[in-house]
Design a protein around this motif. Sequence first.
Motif, short mmCIF file in Angstrom:
data_model
loop_
_atom_site.label_atom_id
_atom_site.label_comp_id
_atom_site.label_asym_id
_atom_site.label_seq_id
_atom_site.Cartn_x
_atom_site.Cartn_y
_atom_site.Cartn_z
N PRO A 43 0.83 -1.21 0.00
CA PRO A 43 0.00 0.00 0.00
C PRO A 43 0.87 1.26 0.00
N ASN A 44 0.30 2.37 -0.41
CA ASN A 44 1.04 3.64 -0.47
C ASN A 44 1.65 4.02 0.87
N GLU A 45 0.96 3.70 1.98
CA GLU A 45 1.46 4.05 3.31
C GLU A 45 2.80 3.36 3.61
N SER A 46 3.08 2.27 2.93
CA SER A 46 4.33 1.54 3.15
C SER A 46 5.56 2.36 2.77
N ASP A 94 5.77 5.77 3.21
CA ASP A 94 5.74 7.05 3.92
C ASP A 94 6.78 7.02 5.03
N SER A 119 5.97 8.16 8.73
CA SER A 119 5.17 7.30 9.59
C SER A 119 5.83 5.92 9.65
N HIS A 132 5.91 -1.83 6.01
CA HIS A 132 6.56 -0.56 5.69
C HIS A 132 7.87 -0.88 4.98
#
Length: 147
Positions: free
Chosen positions: A39-42, A44, A47, A128
């Motif tokens: 996912p895109n959050e991985s 960031d 975070s 992540h």
Amino acid sequence: REAMTSLDWQWFLMSLPVIILNAAIGSVLGSVVLWAGLPNESFDWRSLPTLSVLARDLAVCMASTEIIYFYMHRWFHMNPTLYRLLHKMHHARITSTPVSFFAIYSHPLETVCNVGQAYIGSLICGCHILTVTVYIAIQMIEDVRDH
């Protein structure tokens, strides 16, 4: 464990094109798999995962890799055709050259299989990219130790 011998420079130099090709396959394929599968959050960096999430995800990555690698490697050894066409190439160099570069000396299709199984846990957890980086570093140390 296979007996360690001195480095055969001729074999080493002849094997470098395959080693470089497999390193490129692993880098490019691994990057594409992670980019497409996480996912895109991985990605960031503002975070980061907590230590407990990092530990959990590393455990899933390691367990999934060990299980999948065990059965895949066993299949390569038990299937005479796969052994002859894909896996025998890896063992031909390992027994004669005690250099960690030869951990990735294999048929390129075997490299594709190895890359796939290495990232299954990361995709399952949606890790992540920091976790993936730590995991790959651990795997590389393990490969150097084993080969």
